[in-house]
Scaffold this motif. Structure first.
Motif, short mmCIF file in Angstrom:
data_model
loop_
_atom_site.label_atom_id
_atom_site.label_comp_id
_atom_site.label_asym_id
_atom_site.label_seq_id
_atom_site.Cartn_x
_atom_site.Cartn_y
_atom_site.Cartn_z
N ALA A 13 0.83 -1.21 0.00
CA ALA A 13 0.00 0.00 0.00
C ALA A 13 0.86 1.26 0.00
O ALA A 13 0.56 2.23 -0.71
N LEU A 14 1.93 1.25 0.79
CA LEU A 14 2.79 2.43 0.85
C LEU A 14 3.56 2.62 -0.44
O LEU A 14 3.76 3.75 -0.90
N ARG A 15 3.98 1.53 -1.06
CA ARG A 15 4.66 1.62 -2.36
C ARG A 15 3.73 2.22 -3.40
O ARG A 15 4.11 3.11 -4.17
N ALA A 16 2.48 1.75 -3.42
CA ALA A 16 1.50 2.27 -4.38
C ALA A 16 1.24 3.76 -4.15
O ALA A 16 1.17 4.54 -5.11
N ALA A 17 1.15 4.17 -2.88
CA ALA A 17 0.93 5.59 -2.57
C ALA A 17 2.12 6.42 -3.01
O ALA A 17 1.96 7.51 -3.59
N ARG A 18 3.34 5.93 -2.75
CA ARG A 18 4.54 6.65 -3.16
C ARG A 18 4.58 6.85 -4.66
O ARG A 18 4.84 7.95 -5.16
N LYS A 19 4.29 5.78 -5.39
CA LYS A 19 4.32 5.86 -6.85
C LYS A 19 3.23 6.78 -7.38
O LYS A 19 3.45 7.52 -8.33
N GLN A 20 2.06 6.73 -6.75
CA GLN A 20 0.96 7.60 -7.17
C GLN A 20 1.33 9.08 -6.98
O GLN A 20 0.93 9.93 -7.76
N LEU A 21 2.12 9.36 -5.95
CA LEU A 21 2.58 10.73 -5.71
C LEU A 21 3.80 11.10 -6.55
O LEU A 21 4.27 12.23 -6.52
N GLY A 22 4.32 10.14 -7.31
CA GLY A 22 5.46 10.40 -8.18
C GLY A 22 6.77 10.57 -7.45
O GLY A 22 7.67 11.26 -7.92
N LEU A 23 6.90 9.92 -6.29
CA LEU A 23 8.11 10.02 -5.48
C LEU A 23 9.00 8.80 -5.68
O LEU A 23 8.50 7.69 -5.82
#
Length: 81
Positions: free
Chosen positions: A13-23
């Motif tokens: 979940a955290l990986r997906a959130a990071r990628k969604q934020l473009g980080l």
């Protein structure tokens, strides 16, 4: 809201959130004040990571932890009582 039952689910979940934020992992580590290795281990679902640092990463991603099904705390901030 995402329901998490395992450290692997949290990492995913955290990986997906990071990628969604473009980080990148490095950018997230800097924003959260943790090391790159911590981000790598957290996203991999390593079960022995520091909760304090995990919460810093979640906050840096704009998330928060919500506990469902537990009684609400009463009184002040009692550490371990």
């Amino acid at each position: 809201m995402t329901t998490i039952h395992t450290t692997q689910q949290l990492g995913k979940a955290l990986r997906a959130a990071r990628k969604q934020l473009g980080l990148t992992q490095s950018q997230l580590a800097l924003a959260a004040g943790v090391g790159l290795r911590f981000i790598v281990d957290l996203e991999a679902g390593k079960p022995t990571l520091r909760l304090k640092n995990s919460l810093r990463v979640i906050e840096a991603l704009g998330g928060e932890i919500s506990l469902n099904g537990l009684p609400a705390p009463t009184g002040g901030d009692d550490h371990g009582a």
